[in-house]
Design a protein around this motif. Structure first.
Motif, mmCIF file in Angstrom:
data_model
loop_
_atom_site.group_PDB
_atom_site.id
_atom_site.type_symbol
_atom_site.label_atom_id
_atom_site.label_comp_id
_atom_site.label_asym_id
_atom_site.label_seq_id
_atom_site.Cartn_x
_atom_site.Cartn_y
_atom_site.Cartn_z
ATOM 1 N N LYS A 102 0.802 -1.180 0.002
ATOM 2 C CA LYS A 102 -0.184 0.063 0.040
ATOM 3 C C LYS A 102 0.963 1.303 0.031
ATOM 4 C CE LYS A 102 -3.845 -2.227 2.297
ATOM 5 N NZ LYS A 102 -4.667 -2.280 3.509
ATOM 6 N N LYS A 103 2.169 1.098 0.795
ATOM 7 C CA LYS A 103 3.008 2.292 0.863
ATOM 8 C C LYS A 103 3.428 2.661 -0.691
ATOM 9 C CE LYS A 103 5.441 5.563 3.138
ATOM 10 N NZ LYS A 103 4.620 6.578 3.588
ATOM 11 N N GLY A 104 3.877 1.530 -1.320
ATOM 12 C CA GLY A 104 4.157 1.528 -2.812
ATOM 13 C C GLY A 104 3.191 2.510 -3.607
ATOM 14 N N LEU A 105 1.734 2.108 -3.508
ATOM 15 C CA LEU A 105 0.913 2.629 -4.182
ATOM 16 C C LEU A 105 0.577 4.244 -4.055
ATOM 17 C CD1 LEU A 105 -1.891 -0.236 -4.011
ATOM 18 C CD2 LEU A 105 -0.677 0.734 -6.116
ATOM 19 N N THR A 106 1.026 4.755 -2.822
ATOM 20 C CA THR A 106 1.133 6.122 -2.600
ATOM 21 C C THR A 106 2.256 6.933 -3.614
ATOM 22 O OG1 THR A 106 2.676 5.951 -0.740
ATOM 23 C CG2 THR A 106 0.392 5.643 -0.210
ATOM 24 N N TYR A 107 3.016 6.000 -3.911
ATOM 25 C CA TYR A 107 4.152 6.851 -4.797
ATOM 26 C C TYR A 107 3.955 6.555 -6.268
ATOM 27 C CZ TYR A 107 7.245 7.370 -0.731
ATOM 28 O OH TYR A 107 7.581 7.660 0.421
ATOM 29 N N GLN A 108 3.206 5.632 -6.574
ATOM 30 C CA GLN A 108 2.932 5.500 -7.950
ATOM 31 C C GLN A 108 1.899 4.127 -8.148
ATOM 32 O OE1 GLN A 108 6.321 3.784 -10.248
ATOM 33 N NE2 GLN A 108 5.328 4.357 -12.177
ATOM 34 N N ILE A 109 0.811 4.433 -8.877
ATOM 35 C CA ILE A 109 -0.266 3.302 -9.121
ATOM 36 C C ILE A 109 0.485 2.290 -10.075
ATOM 37 C CG2 ILE A 109 -2.398 2.698 -10.628
ATOM 38 C CD1 ILE A 109 -2.699 4.679 -7.847
ATOM 39 N N ASN A 110 0.420 1.147 -9.326
ATOM 40 C CA ASN A 110 1.176 -0.065 -10.006
ATOM 41 C C ASN A 110 0.386 -1.218 -9.899
ATOM 42 O OD1 ASN A 110 3.207 -2.443 -10.074
ATOM 43 N ND2 ASN A 110 4.590 -0.731 -10.005
ATOM 44 N N LYS A 111 0.085 -1.647 -11.184
ATOM 45 C CA LYS A 111 -0.768 -2.979 -11.346
ATOM 46 C C LYS A 111 0.003 -4.071 -10.581
ATOM 47 C CE LYS A 111 1.611 -4.478 -15.553
ATOM 48 N NZ LYS A 111 1.595 -4.754 -17.220
ATOM 49 N N ASN A 112 1.326 -4.200 -10.354
ATOM 50 C CA ASN A 112 1.595 -5.448 -9.430
ATOM 51 C C ASN A 112 1.187 -5.197 -8.370
ATOM 52 O OD1 ASN A 112 2.983 -6.767 -11.902
ATOM 53 N ND2 ASN A 112 4.681 -5.179 -11.638
ATOM 54 N N SER A 113 1.234 -4.347 -7.685
ATOM 55 C CA SER A 113 0.800 -3.845 -6.500
ATOM 56 C C SER A 113 -0.598 -4.388 -5.993
ATOM 57 C CB SER A 113 1.218 -2.397 -5.965
ATOM 58 O OG SER A 113 2.477 -1.913 -6.073
ATOM 59 N N TYR A 114 -1.300 -3.853 -7.143
ATOM 60 C CA TYR A 114 -2.703 -4.580 -6.813
ATOM 61 C C TYR A 114 -2.741 -5.755 -6.777
ATOM 62 C CZ TYR A 114 -4.381 0.520 -7.667
ATOM 63 O OH TYR A 114 -4.565 1.801 -7.670
ATOM 64 N N TYR A 115 -2.099 -6.593 -8.018
ATOM 65 C CA TYR A 115 -2.048 -7.952 -7.916
ATOM 66 C C TYR A 115 -1.579 -8.657 -6.692
ATOM 67 C CZ TYR A 115 -1.320 -12.549 -10.138
ATOM 68 O OH TYR A 115 -1.209 -13.845 -10.292
ATOM 69 N N ARG A 116 -0.660 -8.317 -6.123
ATOM 70 C CA ARG A 116 0.187 -8.749 -4.912
ATOM 71 C C ARG A 116 -0.968 -8.648 -3.767
ATOM 72 N NH1 ARG A 116 5.590 -9.895 -4.952
ATOM 73 N NH2 ARG A 116 6.680 -9.494 -7.033
ATOM 74 N N LEU A 117 -1.774 -7.598 -3.713
ATOM 75 C CA LEU A 117 -2.621 -7.068 -2.689
ATOM 76 C C LEU A 117 -3.741 -7.901 -2.742
ATOM 77 C CD1 LEU A 117 -2.270 -3.499 -2.318
ATOM 78 C CD2 LEU A 117 -1.992 -5.053 -0.360
ATOM 79 N N GLY A 118 -4.195 -8.255 -3.854
ATOM 80 C CA GLY A 118 -5.433 -9.036 -4.111
ATOM 81 C C GLY A 118 -5.099 -10.577 -3.782
ATOM 82 N N LEU A 119 -3.918 -10.977 -4.187
ATOM 83 C CA LEU A 119 -3.730 -12.518 -3.621
ATOM 84 C C LEU A 119 -3.428 -12.413 -2.223
ATOM 85 C CD1 LEU A 119 -0.821 -13.190 -6.355
ATOM 86 C CD2 LEU A 119 -3.307 -13.985 -6.391
ATOM 87 N N LEU A 120 -2.669 -11.390 -1.568
ATOM 88 C CA LEU A 120 -2.693 -11.555 -0.118
ATOM 89 C C LEU A 120 -3.678 -11.728 0.662
ATOM 90 C CD1 LEU A 120 -0.335 -11.142 2.102
ATOM 91 C CD2 LEU A 120 -0.670 -8.689 1.786
ATOM 92 N N TYR A 121 -4.717 -10.867 0.344
ATOM 93 C CA TYR A 121 -6.001 -10.610 1.063
ATOM 94 C C TYR A 121 -6.884 -12.183 0.535
ATOM 95 C CZ TYR A 121 -5.300 -5.937 2.736
ATOM 96 O OH TYR A 121 -5.206 -5.175 3.494
ATOM 97 N N ASP A 122 -6.687 -12.561 -0.311
ATOM 98 C CA ASP A 122 -7.422 -13.661 -0.753
ATOM 99 C C ASP A 122 -6.858 -14.888 -0.260
ATOM 100 O OD1 ASP A 122 -8.963 -15.606 -2.200
ATOM 101 O OD2 ASP A 122 -8.169 -15.125 -4.343
#
Length: 378
Positions: free
Chosen positions: A316-336
């Protein structure tokens, strides 16, 4: 008796051949030198004189020609032979040092130069070269100090010594060294440019402006512009500072620091809209474009350590610097899959699918996520 005469005849013939062989065509050799055909000169000299010659002058000529022709192995062999025949000759030691330096062997070059200063403790060039060959900043300063003491007006040594002092945060000595060298050569622009950042740090802002404005007449160097603009800022001439800083922007040479001071200038002039604009640019300039990727790396490490909350925070901290598809993907997998929080997983999966940077390489992930979304919605 007959055999004795034959032996004598052979000796006379041998001496005659050697004498013929040693006849040097000086005009031919001079032609080689004048046309800088040093390789041919070396070959010619080697054809005239025997390989086992111990004539130091001849060896010196051949060695020099080989060195100038770039035949460093041959040149080193020739100079080493001279050094064995007549040790402790400073020109020979310098040549050996030069050859080793050109071949990347600074350790050997240093050994030869150490011999030079043992023979002559006042040899300026030896100390200057020793400073070039060391990786130790402290040792570099020591050599440069000795060279500078021998010749305080030599520009290269003064420049290098001042730069080394600056690294050690010895600003006053750096300033003094440059001032002496500049006094000897008031037209040396490189030395004057080196003086500006040091003078700024010593709060000599008026001097920076005086010297810097003269330098700017010779061309708008980015470092000079930044140094002079900074001096104007501290002299509270904000408009002139802004003019110079914006000259950097026109050539895309602005930095985090120059944008910061531009923002401060506008703030002092109570132009708060521009001040805010430049403050935002300063923040953007100060952030690495790879910051988001670094946080993704950190998040993946936390995942490996089973520290899932820390991993989520890193992504999430990374997303505050730049919208990144990989961050969304990793967060989705992590919460899932790890945190078992389906609602949050759906949020990040959907954000991933809406990302405009998706391409053909992402198709396997897209299909997987669509399947997971269907499962989570049941």
């Amino acid at each position: 008796m007959k055999s004795l005469y034959i032996s004598i005849l052979f000796l006379l013939i041998a001496k005659f051949c050697v004498a013929q062989q040693a006849v040097l065509d000086k005009e031919k050799l001079l032609e080689f030198y004048q046309s800088q055909r040093y390789g041919e000169a070396a070959a010619y000299l080697s054809s005239i004189y025997p390989a086992e010659t111990s004539d130091v002058k001849v060896l010196g000529q051949i060695a020099y020609c080989n060195m100038m022709a770039g035949k460093l192995v041959d040149a080193e062999r020739n100079y080493q032979k001279i050094n064995e025949l007549q040790p402790k000759q400073i020109p020979v030691l310098f040549s050996l040092a030069n050859i080793n330096s050109r071949r990347g062997n600074n350790k050997n070059a240093t050994v030869y130069l150490q011999e030079v200063i043992t023979l002559d403790s006042t040899n300026f060039n030896a100390f200057k070269r020793l400073a070039d060959y060391t990786d130790s900043l402290i040792l570099k300063v020591q050599y440069l100090q000795k060279a500078n003491k021998l010749n305080a007006t030599e520009a290269e040594v003064a420049y290098d010594l001042a730069a080394s002092y600056r690294k050690l945060k010895l600003l006053k000595p750096a300033y003094d060294v440059l001032k002496i060298a500049i006094a000897a050569d008031s037209g040396h622009l490189v030395l004057q440019q080196a003086l500006l950042p040091i003078a700024n740090q010593l709060n000599k802002y008026s001097e920076v402006v005086t010297v810097g404005e003269k330098l700017l007449k010779n061309g708008a160097d980015a470092n000079v512009l930044a140094d002079v603009a900074k001096a104007y800022f501290f002299l509270k001439n904000y408009k002139r500072a802004i003019t110079l800083y914006q000259m950097l922007e026109k050539t895309e040479m602005q930095t985090e620091s120059t944008l910061y001071y531009t923002s401060l200038c506008f703030r002092e002039l109570k132009n708060y809209d521009q001040a805010a604009s430049y403050a935002k640019q300063t923040i953007t300039e100060g952030i690495s474009p790879n910051t988001a990727a670094y946080y993704n790396l950190l998040g993946s490490i936390y995942e490996e350590k089973q520290q899932f909350t820390a991993a989520s925070n890193a992504y999430k901290k990374g997303l505050t610097y730049q919208i990144n598809k990989n961050s969304y993907y990793r967060l989705g997998l992590l919460y899932d899959l790890k945190l078992k929080q389906g609602k949050s997983a759906l949020t990040y999966y959907n954000l991933y699918l809406k990302n405009k940077d998706l391409d053909k390489d992402d198709e396997p992930q897209v299909e997987y996520i669509k399947g997971r979304i269907s499962e989570l919605k049941r």
